[in-house]
Scaffold this motif. Structure first.
Motif, PDB file in Angstrom:
ATOM      1  N   GLU A  98      -6.487   9.201   6.124  1.00  0.00           N
ATOM      2  CA  GLU A  98      -7.189  10.227   5.075  1.00  0.00           C
ATOM      3  C   GLU A  98      -8.557  10.321   4.882  1.00  0.00           C
ATOM      4  N   ASP A  99      -8.955   8.972   4.449  1.00  0.00           N
ATOM      5  CA  ASP A  99     -10.168   8.614   4.132  1.00  0.00           C
ATOM      6  C   ASP A  99     -10.689   7.091   4.735  1.00  0.00           C
ATOM      7  N   ALA A 100     -11.835   6.621   4.873  1.00  0.00           N
ATOM      8  CA  ALA A 100     -12.327   5.412   5.171  1.00  0.00           C
ATOM      9  C   ALA A 100     -11.712   4.238   4.675  1.00  0.00           C
ATOM     10  N   ASP A 101     -11.277   4.496   3.134  1.00  0.00           N
ATOM     11  CA  ASP A 101     -10.750   3.409   2.349  1.00  0.00           C
ATOM     12  C   ASP A 101      -9.433   3.058   2.532  1.00  0.00           C
ATOM     13  N   SER A 102      -8.623   3.951   3.430  1.00  0.00           N
ATOM     14  CA  SER A 102      -7.026   3.815   3.631  1.00  0.00           C
ATOM     15  C   SER A 102      -6.678   2.808   4.567  1.00  0.00           C
ATOM     16  N   ILE A 103      -7.537   1.974   4.932  1.00  0.00           N
ATOM     17  CA  ILE A 103      -6.953   0.898   5.882  1.00  0.00           C
ATOM     18  C   ILE A 103      -6.285  -0.281   5.085  1.00  0.00           C
ATOM     19  N   VAL A 104      -5.169  -0.798   5.558  1.00  0.00           N
ATOM     20  CA  VAL A 104      -4.697  -2.186   4.887  1.00  0.00           C
ATOM     21  C   VAL A 104      -4.755  -3.237   5.908  1.00  0.00           C
ATOM     22  N   ALA A 105      -4.774  -4.533   5.218  1.00  0.00           N
ATOM     23  CA  ALA A 105      -4.744  -5.837   6.100  1.00  0.00           C
ATOM     24  C   ALA A 105      -3.214  -5.722   6.718  1.00  0.00           C
ATOM     25  N   GLY A 106      -3.434  -6.083   7.959  1.00  0.00           N
ATOM     26  CA  GLY A 106      -2.186  -6.241   8.994  1.00  0.00           C
ATOM     27  C   GLY A 106      -1.862  -5.228   9.889  1.00  0.00           C
ATOM     28  N   GLU A 107      -2.478  -3.915   9.429  1.00  0.00           N
ATOM     29  CA  GLU A 107      -2.178  -2.871  10.430  1.00  0.00           C
ATOM     30  C   GLU A 107      -3.076  -2.921  11.642  1.00  0.00           C
TER      31      GLU A 107
END
Length: 125
Positions: free
Chosen positions: A103-112
């Motif tokens: 959705e946006d650039a801030d939606s990444i999560v560690a481990g993915e």
């Protein structure tokens, strides 16, 4: 034959023959000059095309899978994988978001794992 012993008609025929020979020589010279000029132009064009072909290296687009670590952002990943083929970081991040359905650039999560595009001059099979 000596002109003193030639008739008027024979003299005229001999002069016409000389004139025709001059015309033929002139035509051969002009044809040779035109061929030489065309050869020089063709060589110049060929060398220009070869030079341009060598200067423009072919680049291939690849994709790599990257595991997101704690503290990683799309900006930091873009710094590692972006090449001069992209206009700026924004266009690169927009493409990464589109590839990974973010959705946006801030939606990444560690481990993915996310897919990142990059360009390389090396052809990989």
């Amino acid at each position: 034959m000596d002109q003193a012993y030639m008739t008027y008609r024979e003299i005229r025929i001999a002069e016409n023959k000389k004139r025709r020979l001059k015309i033929v020589r002139r035509q051969r010279f002009l044809v040779g000059a035109v061929i030489a000029i065309l050869a020089v132009i063709a060589a110049f064009i060929a060398s220009t095309l070869v030079t341009e072909a060598r200067s423009e290296a072919v680049k291939y687009k690849y994709y790599t899978s990257v595991t997101v670590h704690s503290g990683d952002t799309l900006e930091s990943l873009a710094d590692k994988y972006i090449t001069e083929d992209y206009r700026d970081h924004t266009s690169y991040i927009r493409e990464v978001c589109g590839i990974n359905n973010l959705e946006d650039a801030d939606s990444i999560v560690a481990g993915e794992c996310i897919i990142l595009p990059y360009y390389s001059e090396e052809f990989k099979k």
